[in-house]
Design an enzyme around this catalytic site. Structure first.
Site, PDB file in Angstrom:
ATOM      1  N   GLY A   1     -55.541 -18.297 -34.288  1.00 27.48           N
ATOM      2  CA  GLY A   1     -55.422 -18.268 -35.215  1.00 27.48           C
ATOM      3  C   GLY A   1     -56.327 -18.981 -36.461  1.00 27.48           C
ATOM      4  O   GLY A   1     -57.194 -19.462 -36.030  1.00 27.48           O
ATOM      5  N   CYS A   2     -56.063 -18.900 -37.744  1.00 27.73           N
ATOM      6  CA  CYS A   2     -56.706 -19.183 -38.793  1.00 27.73           C
ATOM      7  C   CYS A   2     -57.175 -20.832 -38.709  1.00 27.73           C
ATOM      8  O   CYS A   2     -58.416 -21.414 -38.375  1.00 27.73           O
ATOM      9  CB  CYS A   2     -56.415 -18.964 -40.360  1.00 27.73           C
ATOM     10  SG  CYS A   2     -55.205 -19.178 -41.337  1.00 27.73           S
ATOM     11  N   HIS A   3     -55.663 -21.075 -39.154  1.00 22.07           N
ATOM     12  CA  HIS A   3     -56.404 -22.760 -38.879  1.00 22.07           C
ATOM     13  C   HIS A   3     -57.093 -23.254 -37.903  1.00 22.07           C
ATOM     14  O   HIS A   3     -57.673 -24.704 -37.597  1.00 22.07           O
ATOM     15  CB  HIS A   3     -54.694 -23.903 -39.215  1.00 22.07           C
ATOM     16  CG  HIS A   3     -54.635 -24.026 -40.341  1.00 22.07           C
ATOM     17  ND1 HIS A   3     -55.447 -24.699 -41.274  1.00 22.07           N
ATOM     18  CD2 HIS A   3     -53.374 -23.627 -41.041  1.00 22.07           C
ATOM     19  CE1 HIS A   3     -54.357 -24.547 -42.557  1.00 22.07           C
ATOM     20  NE2 HIS A   3     -52.859 -24.035 -42.570  1.00 22.07           N
TER      21      HIS A   3
END
Lengths: 343, 343, 343, 343
Positions: free
Chosen positions: C147-149
């Site tokens: 995921g990005c976070h």
């Protein structure tokens, strides 16, 4: 205190109207209506918590007329037409934000919008731009609030078509608008933040439905038919319109600056910029001002005029309050002396 | 491999040029010059760390000519004029980003800029727009890279003035530009983030110094003198220009869409939008494309045409690389097939 | 040439993947699928006109497996789970963008997402972060893209938990994200341009569903259980994440800068900033880089570390290409050496 | 009517103060001073044309004291220290916007700023945050207006350190600020629109000079020494701060929501959000409100609290007016009931 009611209170026009009315010294808001009923305005708009605890009612003209003496309809074109007709019939004062009663011709309206639901009422409301129709508005019980693009465009161009200073068939308008102009309910890909940020885009060509308003009002000022070419574009600011007007000068030596200063000499909300100054939408953001400027392209014998406005204040809700002030005998600027933040 | 040198490497035009040249398969960057010498490019631009470790040299034409065969001058008008003259004299190939050699007339140049420091060289460089001057550029050793507003405006208007389809005295252009157009060194209140954000503002009226370029090139296409009224405005995007062109049609029934499609049929970097589509600057951001669209206002008998460009790519550094490709016999699109991110 | 297929090609992750794959020298895109079939990618994304003329097919794993050897699933959690399972069963190589196979525990997954549709497959895919799992990924046929976070947070924190340098129970992460993180289909009031512009807002408290990923991976690095407090906020940029990590130092004199430089010494896409430098998301925008920085609050005996990433490149599609390169024996950086624009 | 004077009237703090004072019913502005004298305020700020025609005077404390009874000094730290000392000596009431008199310790001040020019006066002004020092302010003639980051951070954290509910050594604060915080005179590359737009960046690590203010005030509330780790970042909004506070709970079951509601029960400008709601800076933009929210990370036994403020209103000029109201016996909210626009 004037008791006022607001239909469509939770749209951008509605909430801006509430902002102005809540601080208007002559007014008490006694009725607000929305599709979602029984909710506090601050449920729609958390920034208004502790500021406005009004609760939304059903849209009911008879009830509104019992509770209020001035009714604002902040609805999309076609949505509230029948309610506006009923409201006018109650004898209460009415201001309509939609485009339904701005045009004097049912035929022209139906070319740009749907079939008109109250054609009999068309032509009975003055166009709510005090700079052009102050006395009419003062005597009226029903007013049609102008559109946002037209406000900037008409006020930028009006002094040019008065005498006229320009060839009436030469008018071209390029109008840049912030994205709040789409309203709160037009939630689509085009207005999705990642798509709307960092871009400038043309739209609604070749005949944006605000064009007939502009033509109607400039024709009225000119006393002759005026047609304009109008190209709108969307820019990533929340609020603000910059309309740029181009036209061919009849007399290349006309004193344009003086013409503008005279035309707007007594206007409380139109500021003619000094010669050499140019407008920026941020200067009028949050206020009822329109700043206009004019300059000349000597090489081409053309005038370029500019008008900037906050599309939701002078371009909508502020104009409505200005009309209300006139219709109710208040000082025209009452409640509209808000100062905008900088930066 | 072509050895290239870049003067003014740390401006926005310079760093964009580096981006393109660093991935150009036929090119090796052998010399970069800046006022601040002995510094890595990544000291100016941390995003280039590990990507570009070139170190800035003094601006020295002789040294540059020893180390490179193609020299780019990415400097403000007037700043590098003498260096460009010296560079041309070395027999190396040269592309100049400034406005110094775009105009064919010293007199017109000096009306808009300062006194010209190399008037003898004026008129010797083709205007670096392959869409209008491909063969000239191919044979040239020295090219003047077009300005950003002119790129969008000329390519939007050129098909109209060709036959011409429009009255040549009727052309009006409204051009909206992102703020990177001011460059990296124009750090002033106007471009201070809190003042530049959330506003649309007119500027540089009535005769922006890009106007004579537009007039020169449209006149060249038309084979007759063309004068235009030009109104630029600043919008809060980093990159991008939307130029809107208005003109009166000679034949109200002209097939505008076909005229545009034919005019640009063989152009690798001009995309004519389909009838009904309208351009958005984000579609060309980061690329060498210009998207153009055309539509008609039947009521007024006018055409409205649009052009969008990335002001630093096709509006500056990308055009320079396109010219270099032509001048050096590479395929015209080499190194320019970058794909932009979305969103 | 590796034949690749893309499911969910018209989302933000999909189109970013296409951008990278279209310029990847070892790859040919032979299959793209979307809900709306029979449409060109450039119908969804006009900026790709003349760049990508691929036409969308139905989502059909068997057909995809016939036409391609590597399949990317760019779909929301839960949407493509069954298809991913079928794709893995074909023996083709698979990269999944959803969160479905990132967590090693079905139970934890179901606490944050819906019921898992392929629990048997959970735990079989390496977490696609080469910096932590390079060898696993190299040998894998199926990878779960991070995921990005988590990408920004894990890479900012990993060197701290290694030895560990910090008290493992003291980790707090504040992560600011651009709005493209919501994807193209989450079109709602929150992301409506006029509401999302000009505001910074907290969201998804107290347990954003990316938290278990962060905890899983940091625990893996630490060799001990790590739990973190994580507070995300939305900021009005299109792309970019800045994760700030706070933790209590075990040894207040630890040489943090060296620890980071050593940890990432051989990483092609992690740039450790020099002591005293601080990261900015724009420096990595459009690229596969993560910039990390570390500094110490001597007064409190705490470390503050930072990581910035482009949420759609290294935070999603770029990481997927990096994994593909490893899984297919290409150089790890192939096709990822894009240079970003400035400004 | 209270006669007030403003030094530094053309900075962002000054012009925001003018906005509030011009509509304050108990106040008359009788003196404004700036470096550039003899100019109308609307020459600095065209948006104020026809709104404020005050003309700037030289900065002369004696003259100011003759013409006004309350003096505001809206100057950078160190710039106006001697003038403030002179002004206090006149016996007039004084509010200082700089950091010069916020800290009670000359030593701590000089660690973060330059040598103090009026050390004798240090410690004599209450910290102008009525939520913590209302009675002191009411009785004072001289007040030090709080900084912007501290306003959001202290008010978000204060209820936690009261009893305390948290381990006082565990406090970490991440504060995101809009770019107007730099002021109007810090015109540099970092704040140049093309560089500041579309990025989130860390800055001023590890000890931003606002930290000692936060520590001083939280220590005061706690009755024990509090040290905090503080990480600020810049986000591309014009106005607004979101401070996020993390701390370890002493009692994991403490009723945090009630603690906040009780702590701020009588505060006119602090709105405690309902459980589950999270703050957004836009909700307080242009107003004197601080919205605070609190939630718990049960897994880690931590509290996360949030505070949002408009950095120029409650974070500066609005707080100053609130103090003036208290010092002069007006109702505390007078002139501060402005409603912000939406969107």
């Amino acid at each position: 205190m004037l008791r006022v009611g607001v239909f469509g209170a939770a749209g951008y026009g509605g909430v801006e109207l509430l902002r102005l009315l809540l601080r208007h010294p002559e007014v008490e808001i006694t009725y607000v209506a929305e599709l979602q009923t029984g909710r506090r305005i601050s449920d729609f708009y958390p920034h208004l918590r502790d500021v406005c605890d009004l609760v939304t009612d059903e849209s009911d003209v008879a009830e509104a007329a019992r509770r209020a003496d001035f009714l604002f309809f902040c609805l999309q074109p076609g949505v509230g037409t029948a309610m506006v007709r009923d409201a006018v019939a109650t004898g209460k004062k009415v201001a309509d934000f939609s485009a339904d009663f701005r045009l004097k011709s049912v035929e022209v309206y139906e070319q740009h919008y749907d079939k008109h639901a109250a054609p009999d009422l068309v032509g009975t409301a003055p166009y709510g731009m005090p700079e052009l129709h102050r006395e009419e508005i003062r005597g009226a019980d029903f007013v049609a609030v102008p559109g946002c693009h037209p406000t900037a465009a008409i006020l930028a161009a009006a002094p040019l078509v008065k005498e006229p200073l320009v060839d009436l068939s030469s008018i071209v308008i390029d109008s840049k608008t912030g994205i709040s102009g789409v309203g709160r309910s037009h939630i689509n890909l085009l207005n999705h933040y990642p798509e709307a940020a960092e871009t400038v885009a043309a739209y609604a060509m070749p005949r944006h439905r605000h064009v007939p308003e502009i033509e109607q009002e400039l024709s009225c000022v000119a006393g002759a038919e005026v047609k304009v070419t109008f190209a709108p574009s969307r820019v990533p600011v929340v609020r603000g319109i910059l309309a740029t007007v181009f036209a061919t000068l009849r007399d290349p030596d006309a004193d344009l600056q003086s013409a503008y200063e005279e035309f707007y000499a007594d206007e409380p909300f139109v500021r003619v910029m000094r010669a050499g100054e140019l407008p920026s939408t941020k200067h009028v953001s949050g206020t009822n001002y329109v700043d206009v400027a004019v300059c000349r392209d000597d090489v081409c014998g053309r005038v370029v005029a500019f008008g900037v406005t906050d599309n939701i204040v002078k371009g909508l809700s502020g104009a409505a309050v200005q009309c209300m002030n006139l219709m109710c005998g208040f000082d025209e600027t009452t409640g509209l002396d808000v100062i905008n933040v900088w930066p």
